[in-house]
Design a protein around this motif. Structure first.
Motif, mmCIF file in Angstrom:
data_model
loop_
_atom_site.group_PDB
_atom_site.id
_atom_site.type_symbol
_atom_site.label_atom_id
_atom_site.label_comp_id
_atom_site.label_asym_id
_atom_site.label_seq_id
_atom_site.Cartn_x
_atom_site.Cartn_y
_atom_site.Cartn_z
ATOM 1 N N GLN A 1 0.853 -1.186 0.000
ATOM 2 C CA GLN A 1 0.000 0.000 0.000
ATOM 3 C C GLN A 1 0.883 1.227 0.000
ATOM 4 O OE1 GLN A 1 -2.698 -0.294 3.270
ATOM 5 N NE2 GLN A 1 -3.355 -2.329 2.638
ATOM 6 N N ASP B 1 6.354 6.783 -3.554
ATOM 7 C CA ASP B 1 5.875 7.175 -4.883
ATOM 8 C C ASP B 1 6.588 6.369 -5.957
ATOM 9 O OD1 ASP B 1 4.169 8.888 -3.809
ATOM 10 O OD2 ASP B 1 5.274 10.737 -4.309
ATOM 11 N N ASP C 1 5.599 2.872 -5.933
ATOM 12 C CA ASP C 1 4.251 2.737 -6.472
ATOM 13 C C ASP C 1 4.297 2.704 -7.989
ATOM 14 O OD1 ASP C 1 1.561 2.583 -6.564
ATOM 15 O OD2 ASP C 1 1.212 4.746 -6.308
ATOM 16 N N ASN D 1 8.322 9.118 1.664
ATOM 17 C CA ASN D 1 7.218 9.436 0.752
ATOM 18 C C ASN D 1 7.655 9.289 -0.699
ATOM 19 O OD1 ASN D 1 5.239 9.907 2.587
ATOM 20 N ND2 ASN D 1 5.702 12.088 2.804
ATOM 21 N N HIS E 1 -0.213 4.478 -1.022
ATOM 22 C CA HIS E 1 -0.856 5.790 -0.948
ATOM 23 C C HIS E 1 -0.876 6.267 0.499
ATOM 24 C CE1 HIS E 1 -1.562 5.140 -5.118
ATOM 25 N NE2 HIS E 1 -2.080 3.937 -4.817
ATOM 26 N N SER E 2 -1.617 7.337 0.756
ATOM 27 C CA SER E 2 -1.626 7.981 2.087
ATOM 28 C C SER E 2 -0.216 8.347 2.517
ATOM 29 C CB SER E 2 -2.283 7.078 3.138
ATOM 30 O OG SER E 2 -1.505 5.958 3.415
#
Ligand code: ADP
Ligand code: MG
Length: 775
Positions: free
Chosen positions: A374, A399, A402, A395, A376-377
């Motif tokens: 996961q 990204d 992801d 972060n 996101h957030s």
């Protein structure tokens, strides 16, 4: 037990504080102890000073009293001197007793030199016990007496000086050492004896008592609560065998100045007392802390000097218990404060660490989420420190991860779809597909392969191909050699065996499989069963042949019937006329030639000469053809322009190719009735092919005729056979070449013949096969 960073942090802070506290406590304990001991030492020094002063004072007082007493004894002596007769014989003990009582002194004795002058003895006394005592052994007393008898100044005394008089210090009574007596000695030369009045100290006891050192000490001990003992050590006699003085009358005693303990008590004995006393008397005060009789005590040794008195060492013993109690109390106090502090620090640092660590926990949560995919957030940590940087990096990482994951996923999907498509393609394909490694062992194959040849997958995997017919094994190994050399094969028409021994006509195309570095790792082959197609082709060829034969038969019949009719006519004419006309003979020969031409051209087709393929230089062939046709070209006013490149050799049957070139060039000549230029070009297309193009600028071919070129007997020439192009096409085909005719009416025609080079031909086919194919 697993500790969180928070726990570790607060624990380590607490530990640090604890260590600091402990250090502080220890330091504090010792500095306090040192301070307290110093203070106690100071107190002891002060006490020592005070006691020594008091003692000195006591001695001073004693001295004053001593002087007073000496004066009293002097005045008493003057009085006694006046009262007594000059001859000792006339003086009785009672008389002396009477005067003593009158004066309030203890006793009066009279001393005389012995006749030989070697001693001074007591000759008369109010105390009968005194009479007869020798004074010879009295030391300085004896010296003083001798000096008095000689009426000299007494040298031994330090007290107040009186004329003809000397008084000794308080000393143990000569007759009864229990008492301290004070003697006076008077001699003025007017008598034959020396006067000796003396005072017994108990008369003065109460007066002296107040000033005695022992009294001072007693008072001090009472005043100072933790003062346990005061001792005045005699540094000379302490811890030594007692110095016993023996008097001439045999009485043994120890002089005041020889007592090992001058005054005070010595209950708190210490094993090193002697050493410390020596050190102190050498001028260096000693302070020790020790345990005596189960008590913690401080003991000091200080040397005290006094005017006119032998020095002594004053020992003071003080109770160290209150000091230790104070220390202990302070320690307890510190520990209590420390414990409270540690608790505060523990709780405080735990809370503080929590505040510091909280962002880390968020980051950890985030990383955990990332771990399960996961992304996101994003983390929201607004900090300028390392944690803030860490959060922003996490972060960023999330990204990137992801994006990469998404990309990977889609790539994976694509791959999977592709793989599935490929798998299904391979599995559903009706063509047999198999993959071989570089050693020629089978790695995989599809169902069609199994179906086509009858071997199961298990029988084939890891084995060499079992379906090569024995008679083709040579050419197969040649093909394998080519493959290993890195050349792919096009569709190769050959034969394969099935498990049950049937021979299949197949087309096999093999291509390499490369790994990511471009190295060939395997070979994939697609085998198509073309048995049916072959059969169909055969059928078609047969039917075509039949048609061709029919056409040919009709054509030949037609073509040959005309000259035959002519021949028949001339022969009938000759039969009737019996004359041989030369013109007719020429006509007949010409007709026979024509028949011969047709038949011979036909023969090339039907009964080929022995063909022998050899590597030939096309330039040579073309030059020969050119010179062959040169004279004919001249007749028709035709010029040849040739461009021959240096081209590779071709594998060919020389005569057949010559036939082709002759046919084509002839057609060109015939297409230019008024003459002109013909261009013959020989060029290399690439390593594998060469091209011969023959161009004329003649009448050209109308479009509607283009399709019919090559049909047997298609001609639009009066004397043409219509076989030239057909034969030529056939020959080129047999050489695995192509022939292409392009033409424009009234402009000209180009015939392009492309032939494989010898290298190309041998790559595919062994000579045997070539021959096989050509036949
Ligand atoms: P023939 O030459 O005996 O007629 P070919 O098979 O050689 O038979 O030629 C067939 C026909 O094709 C010729 O009759 C002619 O009409 C046409 N043709 C062939 N070559 C040429 C050419 N170079 N220019 C014009 N027409 C040609
Ligand atoms: Mg022709």
């Amino acid at each position: 037990m697993r500790l969180s960073i928070k726990g570790k942090l607060s624990l380590s802070i607490s530990c640090t504080v604890l260590v600091a506290l402990l250090l502080h406590m220890v330091l504090n304990y010792y500095t306090t102890k040192i301070k307290l001991v110093d203070a106690l030492e100071d107190q002891m020094a002060a006490l020592t000073q005070q006691i020594s002063l008091s003692v000195e004072q006591a001695y001073e007082t004693e001295k004053v009293i001593d002087d007073l007493l000496a004066m009293q004894l002097y005045t008493d002596s003057l009085y006694i001197n006046a009262r007594l007769p000059a001859d000792v014989e006339q003086i009785s003990s009672e008389q002396l007793k009477e005067i003593s009582q009158e004066l309030g002194i203890a006793h009066i004795s009279l001393l005389q030199k012995t006749p030989d002058g070697s001693d001074i003895v007591i000759v008369q006394s109010s105390d009968p016990k005194e009479i007869g005592l020798s004074t010879k052994g009295w030391g300085f007393w004896y010296t003083a007496m001798q000096e008095l008898f000689e009426q000299r100044e007494v040298t031994v005394s330090q007290g107040q000086k009186f004329k003809n008089f000397w008084s000794g210090p308080f000393a143990a009574s000569t007759s009864d050492p229990q008492y301290d007596d004070k003697w006076g000695y008077y001699y003025d030369g007017s008598r034959d004896y020396m006067l000796n009045p003396f005072i017994r100290n108990n008369n003065l006891e109460s007066t002296l008592q107040i000033t005695r050192p022992d009294t001072v000490i007693k008072q001090t001990l009472k005043m100072q609560q933790n003062l346990l003992e005061v001792t005045a050590f005699n540094p000379v006699t302490f811890d030594k065998p007692p110095v016993i003085t023996e008097r001439s009358d045999g009485i043994r005693f120890i002089k005041v100045e020889d007592q090992p303990i001058r005054f005070g008590s010595h209950l708190f004995k210490h094993q090193e007392d002697k050493l410390h006393i020596q050190t102190a008397s050498a001028g260096e005060p000693v302070f020790i802390q020790t345990n005596i009789q189960g008590m913690n005590v401080m003991k000091s040794y200080v040397s005290i000097e006094m005017d006119g008195k032998p020095p002594y060492v004053l020992g003071i013993v003080m109770d160290a218990e209150p000091l230790l109690a104070t220390l202990h109390e302070q320690l307890m106090h510190n520990i209590a404060i420390g414990l409270v502090l540690i608790e505060i620090v523990l709780v405080g640092s735990y809370i503080l660490a929590g505040t510091f660590i909280r962002p880390l926990q968020f980051i950890l949560q985030k990383v955990n989420m990332m771990a399960v995919g996961q992304f996101h957030s994003p983390l929201e940590i607004e900090r300028n420190d390392e944690l803030g940087t860490l959060a922003s990096r996490v972060n960023l990482m999330a990204d990137n991860l992801d994006q990469s994951t998404t990309r990977l996923r889609s790539l994976y999907e694509e791959n999977r779809a592709m793989k599935e498509q490929l798998e299904s393609f391979i599995n559903q394909s009706t063509d047999a597909i198999h993959v071989m490694d570089l050693n020629g062992k089978l790695e995989r194959m599809n169902q069609a392969f199994v179906d086509m040849f009858g071997w199961s997958q298990e029988e084939l995997l890891g084995k060499s191909l079992p379906n090569i017919p024995p008679m083709l094994s040579d050419s197969h190994s040649e093909v394998e050699r080519q493959l290993l050399a890195g050349r792919a094969t096009g569709a190769l028409e050959t034969q394969r065996l099935t498990k049950d021994g049937r021979l299949l006509e197949v087309s096999v195309s093999t291509s390499p499989i490369y790994d990511e570095y471009g190295n060939c790792i395997a070979w994939a082959s697609i085998t198509r069963d073309i048995t049916n197609r072959k059969r169909m082709e055969e059928l078609l060829r047969r039917s075509e042949k039949l048609t061709t034969v029919g056409q040919l038969a009709a054509g030949v019949a037609h073509e040959i019937r005309n000259p035959l009719t002519t021949l028949k006519g001339f022969l009938q004419l000759q039969q009737q006329t019996h004359k041989m006309n030369e013109y007719h003979t020429d006509m007949m020969l010409s007709e026979l030639d024509r028949i011969n031409l047709i038949v011979s051209e036909f023969l090339i087709l039907s009964k080929p000469q022995a063909v022998r393929f050899m590597e030939q230089d096309l330039r040579v062939i073309l030059s020969e053809v050119q010179s062959l046709l040169d004279s004919q070209a001249h007749l028709h006013n035709i010029e040849f322009t040739t461009h021959f490149d240096d081209v590779p050799l071709v594998l060919c049957e020389e005569n057949q190719l010559k036939q082709v070139f002759i046919n084509v060039i002839k057609n060109g000549i015939e297409a230019m009735p008024t003459g002109g230029n013909m261009v013959i070009r020989l060029e290399k297309l690439n390593e594998d092919y060469v091209r011969i193009s023959i161009q004329d600028f003649g009448v050209g071919i109308p479009p509607e005729h283009l399709g019919r070129l090559g049909d047997p007997f298609f001609t639009n020439k009066e004397k043409g056979t219509g076989l030239g192009l057909m034969v030529s096409q056939r020959i080129i085909y047999n050489h695995r070449g192509t022939m292409e005719i392009t033409s424009e009416e009234h402009v000209g025609t180009i015939v392009k013949i492309v032939l494989p080079t010898a290298h190309m031909t041998s790559q595919y086919l062994s000579e045997e096969q070539v021959q096989l194919q050509i036949r």
